[in-house]
Write a protein that holds these residues in place. Structure first.
Motif, PDB file in Angstrom:
ATOM      1  N   PRO A 128       0.825  -1.204   0.000  1.00  0.00           N
ATOM      2  CA  PRO A 128       0.000   0.000   0.000  1.00  0.00           C
ATOM      3  C   PRO A 128       0.861   1.256   0.000  1.00  0.00           C
ATOM      4  CG  PRO A 128       0.025  -0.983   2.170  1.00  0.00           C
ATOM      5  CD  PRO A 128       0.714  -1.952   1.264  1.00  0.00           C
ATOM      6  N   ILE A 129       0.370   2.287  -0.619  1.00  0.00           N
ATOM      7  CA  ILE A 129       1.082   3.556  -0.662  1.00  0.00           C
ATOM      8  C   ILE A 129       0.931   4.252   0.680  1.00  0.00           C
ATOM      9  CG2 ILE A 129       1.177   5.837  -1.745  1.00  0.00           C
ATOM     10  CD1 ILE A 129       0.029   4.428  -4.282  1.00  0.00           C
ATOM     11  N   MET A 130       2.047   4.564   1.310  1.00  0.00           N
ATOM     12  CA  MET A 130       2.071   5.284   2.576  1.00  0.00           C
ATOM     13  C   MET A 130       2.702   6.657   2.324  1.00  0.00           C
ATOM     14  SD  MET A 130       0.855   2.916   4.682  1.00  0.00           S
ATOM     15  CE  MET A 130       1.283   3.484   6.334  1.00  0.00           C
ATOM     16  N   ARG A 131       2.204   7.653   3.007  1.00  0.00           N
ATOM     17  CA  ARG A 131       2.731   9.009   2.832  1.00  0.00           C
ATOM     18  C   ARG A 131       3.153   9.583   4.177  1.00  0.00           C
ATOM     19  NH1 ARG A 131       0.822  10.924  -2.280  1.00  0.00           N
ATOM     20  NH2 ARG A 131       1.805   9.427  -3.683  1.00  0.00           N
ATOM     21  N   ALA A 132       4.229  10.342   4.148  1.00  0.00           N
ATOM     22  CA  ALA A 132       4.756  10.952   5.364  1.00  0.00           C
ATOM     23  C   ALA A 132       4.089  12.298   5.636  1.00  0.00           C
ATOM     24  CB  ALA A 132       6.264  11.143   5.252  1.00  0.00           C
ATOM     25  N   ILE A 133       3.782  12.533   6.895  1.00  0.00           N
ATOM     26  CA  ILE A 133       3.319  13.846   7.340  1.00  0.00           C
ATOM     27  C   ILE A 133       4.560  14.709   7.521  1.00  0.00           C
ATOM     28  CG2 ILE A 133       2.156  15.113   9.190  1.00  0.00           C
ATOM     29  CD1 ILE A 133       0.639  12.448   9.785  1.00  0.00           C
ATOM     30  N   PRO A 134       4.692  15.793   6.777  1.00  0.00           N
ATOM     31  CA  PRO A 134       5.942  16.556   6.808  1.00  0.00           C
ATOM     32  C   PRO A 134       6.377  17.011   8.198  1.00  0.00           C
ATOM     33  CG  PRO A 134       4.627  17.252   4.939  1.00  0.00           C
ATOM     34  CD  PRO A 134       3.759  16.321   5.750  1.00  0.00           C
ATOM     35  N   ALA A 135       5.440  17.356   9.060  1.00  0.00           N
ATOM     36  CA  ALA A 135       5.800  17.912  10.363  1.00  0.00           C
ATOM     37  C   ALA A 135       6.573  16.933  11.232  1.00  0.00           C
ATOM     38  CB  ALA A 135       4.539  18.371  11.103  1.00  0.00           C
ATOM     39  N   THR A 136       6.324  15.624  11.047  1.00  0.00           N
ATOM     40  CA  THR A 136       6.940  14.638  11.933  1.00  0.00           C
ATOM     41  C   THR A 136       7.608  13.479  11.207  1.00  0.00           C
ATOM     42  OG1 THR A 136       4.887  13.373  12.087  1.00  0.00           O
ATOM     43  CG2 THR A 136       5.255  15.106  13.752  1.00  0.00           C
ATOM     44  N   GLY A 137       7.240  13.237   9.960  1.00  0.00           N
ATOM     45  CA  GLY A 137       7.727  12.057   9.263  1.00  0.00           C
ATOM     46  C   GLY A 137       6.877  10.829   9.495  1.00  0.00           C
ATOM     47  N   GLU A 138       5.886  10.905  10.366  1.00  0.00           N
ATOM     48  CA  GLU A 138       4.954   9.791  10.579  1.00  0.00           C
ATOM     49  C   GLU A 138       4.257   9.455   9.262  1.00  0.00           C
ATOM     50  OE1 GLU A 138       0.721   8.895  12.895  1.00  0.00           O
ATOM     51  OE2 GLU A 138       1.843  10.735  13.317  1.00  0.00           O
ATOM     52  N   THR A 139       4.090   8.168   8.979  1.00  0.00           N
ATOM     53  CA  THR A 139       3.442   7.772   7.742  1.00  0.00           C
ATOM     54  C   THR A 139       2.018   7.290   7.991  1.00  0.00           C
ATOM     55  OG1 THR A 139       4.340   5.524   7.872  1.00  0.00           O
ATOM     56  CG2 THR A 139       5.602   7.166   6.606  1.00  0.00           C
ATOM     57  N   ILE A 140       1.151   7.587   7.033  1.00  0.00           N
ATOM     58  CA  ILE A 140      -0.234   7.145   7.081  1.00  0.00           C
ATOM     59  C   ILE A 140      -0.618   6.586   5.720  1.00  0.00           C
ATOM     60  CG2 ILE A 140      -0.997   8.724   8.909  1.00  0.00           C
ATOM     61  CD1 ILE A 140      -2.049  10.626   6.764  1.00  0.00           C
ATOM     62  N   PRO A 141      -1.577   5.648   5.669  1.00  0.00           N
ATOM     63  CA  PRO A 141      -2.034   5.141   4.377  1.00  0.00           C
ATOM     64  C   PRO A 141      -2.655   6.260   3.540  1.00  0.00           C
ATOM     65  CG  PRO A 141      -2.774   3.730   6.173  1.00  0.00           C
ATOM     66  CD  PRO A 141      -2.239   4.980   6.800  1.00  0.00           C
ATOM     67  N   ALA A 142      -2.442   6.186   2.232  1.00  0.00           N
ATOM     68  CA  ALA A 142      -2.818   7.282   1.346  1.00  0.00           C
ATOM     69  C   ALA A 142      -4.310   7.338   1.036  1.00  0.00           C
ATOM     70  CB  ALA A 142      -2.028   7.192   0.041  1.00  0.00           C
ATOM     71  N   ILE A 143      -5.064   6.303   1.380  1.00  0.00           N
ATOM     72  CA  ILE A 143      -6.515   6.333   1.197  1.00  0.00           C
ATOM     73  C   ILE A 143      -7.189   6.059   2.533  1.00  0.00           C
ATOM     74  CG2 ILE A 143      -8.526   5.235   0.126  1.00  0.00           C
ATOM     75  CD1 ILE A 143      -6.972   6.866  -1.846  1.00  0.00           C
ATOM     76  N   GLY A 144      -8.156   6.896   2.860  1.00  0.00           N
ATOM     77  CA  GLY A 144      -8.950   6.709   4.066  1.00  0.00           C
ATOM     78  C   GLY A 144     -10.419   6.785   3.742  1.00  0.00           C
ATOM     79  N   LEU A 145     -11.195   7.257   4.700  1.00  0.00           N
ATOM     80  CA  LEU A 145     -12.657   7.309   4.570  1.00  0.00           C
ATOM     81  C   LEU A 145     -13.167   8.635   5.081  1.00  0.00           C
ATOM     82  CD1 LEU A 145     -15.472   5.970   4.114  1.00  0.00           C
ATOM     83  CD2 LEU A 145     -15.243   4.991   6.425  1.00  0.00           C
TER      84      LEU A 145
END
Length: 321
Positions: free
Chosen positions: A38-55
């Motif tokens: 799955p494509i994960m993207r980093a939150i620039p402020a912290t580098g934490e990654t989240i999945p690129a599709i949500g609800l």
């Protein structure tokens, strides 16, 4: 979610598809999931990654949440979580969505593993001054509904008195009750105001409307988000229902196979995700089958710049509605 919560293909298959073994998953989804992380993207402020599709929880999700039978929204939230989605976007103004979703997530035992994004706005759409007491009360209600001591993201909804309401969010962030703060709009007439706030406030996120046939934010807002290190949540990646009306019953172009899109939904989502400033998209749905299709949009390849131009040409040639 911790900073290290990236998701490999093996982990995705083991924790998501394994948990969803009892579900009826489409052959195309299973085939793609076997070969694509799955494509994960980093939150620039912290580098934490989240999945690129949500609800998201407006539109049909909100309509069902208001009904006596909420089994459909329960099923769609369960399906999202089982298939690797984590970002859930809601707002007090989405009717019963925030309250119902909070209860469902707690009942399903997924509350702590979701990335909760909600909003605050007691000033109305882009106008007037917010009552700080009313805004605080709205925020506390959101904490009670979501059932978490710390909410991942709260954003000022539709540019509602940023001076007052962003100040409240800063307080909550300093207290450790909110992890990220931001501001949203899906109205073009508010873009200039959004740009001013992006330039002058320490935002972690913005939420904006963006779709293959709605690209105005590419000119200034998305580049500014990249320059300022602001994460971007995309709303209305299907133009609400506009893009579905435009494509009608036309088949997906054969060239979509080159970036692993087998449906129009994946075509539209992969266009949005292929912009480098976009962190995640949160399309709304109340149907588990649609949730599965949407999750497919964060599997496999994304279009490159040349392919994006081809996708735009395809959609621009469709009849307007």
């Amino acid at each position: 979610m911790s900073k290290s919560q990236g998701m490999s293909r093996r982990r995705f298959l083991g924790t998501s598809l394994g948990a969803a073994a009892a579900l009826t998953l489409s052959p195309s989804f299973l085939a793609l999931a076997q070969n694509a992380a799955p494509i994960m993207r980093a939150i620039p402020a912290t580098g934490e990654t989240i999945p690129a599709i949500g609800l998201g929880s407006s539109a049909t999700f909100a309509q069902v949440a208001r009904s006596e039978d909420i089994s459909a929204v329960r099923a769609v939230m369960d399906r999202m979580h089982q298939l690797g989605g984590r970002v859930f976007d809601t707002a007090p103004s989405y009717g019963a969505s925030e309250e119902v979703a909070g209860q469902i997530a707690q009942d399903l035992g997924i509350n702590e593993s979701l990335f909760w994004a909600t909003k605050v706005n007691v000033a109305g759409r882009g106008g007037g001054s917010a009552d700080p007491t009313a805004a605080r009360n709205q925020l506390e209600t959101s904490f009670q509904r979501i059932g978490k001591e710390v909410i991942d993201l709260i954003q000022v909804h539709n540019m509602g008195d940023p001076d007052t309401q962003l100040a409240l969010l800063r307080e909550l962030k300093e207290q450790g009750r909110v992890r990220y703060m931001g501001i949203t709009t899906t109205f073009a007439e508010q873009y200039e105001h959004l740009i001013r706030v992006m330039n002058n406030e320490p935002l972690d996120f913005i939420g904006i409307d963006y779709a293959v046939d709605n690209r105005d934010v590419e000119d200034r807002i998305l580049p500014l988000a990249r320059d300022r290190g602001i994460a971007v949540l995309v709303y209305a990646p299907f133009g609400r229902t506009r893009l579905w009306a435009r494509v009608g019953d036309r088949p997906v172009p054969d060239y979509a196979q080159e970036f692993d899109a087998s449906t129009w939904g994946q075509f539209f989502l992969k266009f949005v995700l292929s912009h480098p400033a976009v962190t995640a998209a949160t399309p709304s749905t109340s149907r588990p089958a649609n949730m599965e299709d949407n999750i497919g949009g964060m599997l496999g390849r994304l279009p490159d710049a040349a392919m994006r131009r081809r996708m735009i040409e395809t959609v621009d040639a469709l009849p307007m509605v």
